[in-house]
Design a protein around this motif. Structure first.
Motif, PDB file in Angstrom:
ATOM      1  N   ALA A 107     -13.128   3.314  -5.562  1.00 39.27           N
ATOM      2  CA  ALA A 107     -12.141   2.509  -5.308  1.00 39.27           C
ATOM      3  C   ALA A 107     -10.946   3.254  -5.786  1.00 39.27           C
ATOM      4  N   GLU A 108      -9.575   2.691  -5.326  1.00 45.75           N
ATOM      5  CA  GLU A 108      -8.297   4.179  -5.276  1.00 45.75           C
ATOM      6  C   GLU A 108      -7.742   3.456  -6.769  1.00 45.75           C
ATOM      7  N   ALA A 109      -8.036   1.744  -7.356  1.00 46.18           N
ATOM      8  CA  ALA A 109      -6.854   1.541  -8.303  1.00 46.18           C
ATOM      9  C   ALA A 109      -7.985  -0.093  -8.157  1.00 46.18           C
ATOM     10  N   GLY A 201       4.127  -1.475  -5.164  1.00 47.71           N
ATOM     11  CA  GLY A 201       2.996  -1.472  -4.131  1.00 47.71           C
ATOM     12  C   GLY A 201       2.360  -0.600  -3.140  1.00 47.71           C
ATOM     13  N   GLY A 202       1.460   0.450  -3.091  1.00 54.19           N
ATOM     14  CA  GLY A 202       0.659   0.983  -2.268  1.00 54.19           C
ATOM     15  C   GLY A 202       0.698   2.825  -2.259  1.00 54.19           C
ATOM     16  N   VAL A 340       6.538   4.809  -2.615  1.00 53.80           N
ATOM     17  CA  VAL A 340       8.224   4.943  -2.323  1.00 53.80           C
ATOM     18  C   VAL A 340       8.928   4.548  -3.978  1.00 53.80           C
ATOM     19  N   ILE A 341       9.777   4.919  -4.240  1.00 59.74           N
ATOM     20  CA  ILE A 341      10.239   4.251  -5.658  1.00 59.74           C
ATOM     21  C   ILE A 341      11.691   4.303  -5.566  1.00 59.74           C
ATOM     22  N   TRP A 354      13.817   0.073   1.710  1.00 56.98           N
ATOM     23  CA  TRP A 354      13.593   1.271   1.400  1.00 56.98           C
ATOM     24  C   TRP A 354      12.398   1.581   1.782  1.00 56.98           C
ATOM     25  N   ARG A 355      10.880   0.651   1.319  1.00 59.39           N
ATOM     26  CA  ARG A 355       9.921   0.496   1.792  1.00 59.39           C
ATOM     27  C   ARG A 355       9.922   0.617   3.712  1.00 59.39           C
TER      28      ARG A 355
END
Lengths: 449, 117
Positions: A107-109, A201-202, A340-341, A354-355
Motif C-alpha cells: 500500500a502507499e499509506a 493529503g495525497g 503540496v505544503i 494552494w492545492r
C-alpha cells in the motif's frame, strides 16, 4: 553507528570509484559530459555512493500522526517504510523481507499492526520492525532458529521542522551538519508561521523519461529557463507579460554541500503564477508577522521567485508550495512524487486554493510541469548518441560572481541567473562518487566559483 | 481436583488479559471482558505465538504474529489464518480469586458446539 543492534546483518562491500570522473565533471571550468545522464555504470555508482549514503527526504511528520501510521516510499531504488512508533518517534525500514527479499507492504499509506510477507508469512511488528514469527514456526524452532536476531533493516532517521530524512550510511554526518546553514533558508518555507507546516493529503506519482540530475539541477538553481521555457504558460496564468528575472533589483544564489537555493526578494513572484489572488493576499497579510518571526529580509522570500534542492533529490518551490522527490528509476527515468505544503494554521479555503493552484501548474498536466518534462526528456535522450554524449556541456554561467562580503549564510553568489548552484551540485555529486567513505568527502564550502 | 488458580479478582481490570504458565499442560490466557472472566489456551492454533501479547478488542483476541482472531467466550477461530478453535476452560470465581477447571470447557463453547449454525 549500528542501526540494527539486535540484528547481526551481513552486507557485501561497496565497489571502487570510476576512474575518469575528473574529465567527465570539471566544475573548475564549468564543463560536464552528457555521459552523466545516460551511462548505466555511472548510475549504479550513484545508487551506491549517493543514494545509499546521503540523507534522503522520506516524509513530512504531518503524514503520520498516530502509532502504526505508515507510508511507503523509496530511497534511491531501495523501497522503504516510514512508520510512527509507540513512543511517537519515527522509524524507517527496508520494505523487503530478510528471508527471500519479497516486498512486505504494497500500500502507499495506512495504519497497521505490522507487516506480513506474502511469501512465507514472516511477520514484522510495526513497533521496531522485529520478527514476530512466521508460518510453520515450529520447524524453525526445531532447527534452533533465533527469531530475535532477525527483523527489517532499519535506517537512521532525523527530522528538521517536520521534514523527515533517513540514511543507510552509519558514517554519514548528522542531518544538522549535512544541511548546514541551509536551514536558515529552509525556515522560510517551514517556519514562516507559528503553527509550522503540513502536507495536504495525497501524493501525485508520475514518471518523466529523464535523468534525475537534470530535474534536481533545475530546482537547485535554474530560473534562467523560466522566462523562456515557461513564457506562454506564465502569461496565461498571470494574465499579462512577465517581468524579466534579470531586471529584478535584488536576487541571490546560495549553496552548501551541494544543496542550493536561488531567490528573488519580490515576496509573491512564484505565488502569483498560481492564478489565485487570495493566496497573494494571504502572503501579503502574513508578511509583517513573518518579519517579526524571521526578520525583514526573509519575510520578502515567502512566495518569491525561487527554487530549492536539498542534495541529492528533494526539491520545492516557495509560493507555488509544491514539494517533490525525483526518484531515480534507471539513468533515463524518474518517478516524481509530488505533495503540496501549506502553513498548518492557514484557513481551509487558502489551503484548497494552494492545492488547486499546484495542480494547475506543477502536476503531470500542470502548465509548467509539461514544459519542463519535454525539455528534460530531450536533455537525456540526446545523450543516447555517443558523439553527443562525449561532448562537454557548458555549466559556466556566473563564474566569479561570489559575494565574499555577504552577511547571508552559506556560499553566496550575486543574482539568481547564475549556474553557481549547478556547479556546486555537480561538484558534490563527483566528490561523493570519488570518496570511499564519508570521511573522505572534501569540504568545498568557501572554495567554489 | 482439576482447578488451577489464574489470578486475583482485582488483578485484571476490564479489557485486560494475562498469560498463566502451568506446571503441567499448556499455558492459559485469562481475560476480563467487561467484568466477566474467560480462559483459553495461550498458544495460537496457527503458529507459535502467545495470545496474551495480542490485542484485545471487544470479545476478540488478535494474535500478534499473523493477526488471526478468536472469539474469546467460545474459542472459535474467526479470522484467517486461524482455522482451528482454541481450547476454552470453565471459569470458577470465588470471593477473591479466579480459577479455571481445566477438565471442563466454557459453557459458551459447549453451547456453540451444539448450535446448528
Amino acid at each position: 553507528m549500528d542501526n540494527n543492534k539486535h540484528i547481526p546483518l551481513r552486507t557485501i562491500e561497496s565497489t571502487p570509484a570510476l576512474g575518469n570522473l575528473d574529465r567527465i565533471c570539471d566544475m573548475e571550468e564549468g564543463r560536464l559530459s552528457g555521459k552523466v545522464f545516460w551511462d548505466q555504470a555511472i548510475y549504479e555508482q550513484e545508487l551506491e555512493k549517493i543514494f545509499a549514503r546521503c540523507w534522503l527526504f522520506v516524509a513530512h511528520e504531518s503524514q503520520l500522526p498516530k502509532f502504526g501510521d505508515y507510508l511507503t516510499t523509496s530511497m534511491g531504488e531501495d523501497e522503504v517504510l516510514v512508520v510512527r512508533q509507540k513512543d511517537a518517534s519515527l522509524k524507517v525500514f527496508l520494505n523487503a523481507c530478510p528471508h527471500r527479499g519479497n516486498k512486505v507492504c504494497f500500500a502507499e499509506a495506512g495504519n497497521a499492526r505490522g507487516f506480513i510477507c506474502n511469501y512465507h508469512g514472516w511477520s514484522f511488528g510495526a513497533d521496531g520492525g522485529r520478527l514476530m514469527g512466521m508460518h510453520e514456526s515450529k520447524c524453525y524452532e526445531e532447527s534452533h532458529f533465533d527469531k530475535s536476531k532477525h527483523g527489517l533493516r532499519e535506517a537512521r532517521v532525523a527530522t528538521y521542522k517536520g521534514l523527515v530524512f533517513a540514511t543507510f550510511a552509519a558514517d554519514a554526518p548528522s542531518l544538522e551538519e549535512y544541511l548546514g546553514p541551509m536551514t536558515w533558508y529552509l525556515d522560510v518555507m517551514l517556519d514562516m508561521d507559528e503553527g509550522g507546516s503540513e502536507f495536504l493529503g495525497g501524493c501525485i506519482r508520475s514518471t518523466i523519461e529523464c535523468n534525475w540530475k537534470i530535474a534536481a539541477e533545475n530546482f537547485v538553481g535554474d530560473i534562467l529557463h523560466g522566462g523562456w521555457t515557461h513564457d506562454s504558460a506564465a502569461k496565461a496564468m498571470l494574465g499579462g507579460p512577465v517581468a524579466n528575472v534579470g531586471e529584478l533589483p535584488e536576487s541571490y544564489s546560495v549553496n552548501w554541500n551541494g544543496h542550493g537555493y536561488e531567490f528573488a526578494t519580490d515576496v509573491v513572484g512564484n505565488a502569483a503564477t498560481l492564478g489565485e489572488r487570495d493566496i497573494n493576499k494571504y502572503l501579503h497579510v502574513l508578511r509583517p508577522k513573518v518579519a517579526e518571526r524571521l526578520g525583514e529580509f526573509r519575510s520578502k522570500l515567502i512566495g518569491a521567485i525561487s527554487s530549492f534542492t536539498v542534495f541529492p533529490n528533494f526539491s520545492f518551490l516557495p509560493g507555488q508550495n509544491t514539494v517533490r522527490i525525483w526518484q531515480p528509476r534507471g539513468p533515463h527515468k524518474i518517478e516524481l512524487f509530488t505533495w503540496v505544503i501549506v502553513n498548518k494554521n492557514a484557513p481551509q479555503d487558502i489551503k484548497d486554493k494552494w492545492r488547486r493552484g499546484a495542480m494547475m501548474t506543477f502536476s503531470p498536466t500542470g502548465v509548467f510541469e509539461m514544459d519542463d518534462g519535454e525539455n528534460w526528456e530531450y536533455c537525456t535522450k540526446t545523450a543516447k548518441g555517443v558523439v553527443t554524449r562525449y561532448q562537454d556541456l557548458y555549466v559556466g554561467l556566473g563564474m566569479h560572481t561570489r559575494l565574499d562580503d555577504s552577511e547571508l549564510p552559506g556560499n553566496v553568489f550575486k543574482g539568481q541567473l547564475n549556474e553557481c548552484n549547478a556547479r556546486a551540485f555537480y561538484q558534490r555529486w563527483k566528490d561523493l562518487l570519488q570518496a570511499p567513505t564519508w570521511a573522505d568527502v572534501p569540504d568545498r564550502n568557501g572554495k567554489l566559483r | 481436583m482439576s482447578r488451577v488458580l489464574l489470578c486475583q479478582r482485582d488483578e485484571l481490570a476490564p479489557g485486560q488479559l494475562k498469560k498463566v504458565e502451568q506446571a503441567e499442560g499448556d499455558a492459559i490466557c485469562v481475560y476480563n471482558l467487561g467484568g466477566t472472566f474467560y480462559a483459553t489456551t495461550d498458544m495460537c492454533t496457527h503458529a507459535t505465538a502467545s495470545l496474551a501479547e495480542g490485542d484485545l478488542e471487544d470479545d476478540l483476541i488478535t494474535c500478534p504474529v499473523h493477526w488471526g482472531q478468536f472469539h474469546i467466550p467460545t474459542g472459535q477461530a474467526v479470522t484467517f489464518p486461524c482455522e482451528r478453535h482454541l481450547r476454552t476452560y470453565k471459569i470458577i470465581v470465588t470471593d477473591r480469586e479466579v480459577f479455571a477447571d481445566v477438565a471442563l470447557e466454557a459453557d459458551e463453547a459447549l453451547a456453540a458446539a451444539q448450535s446448528p449454525v
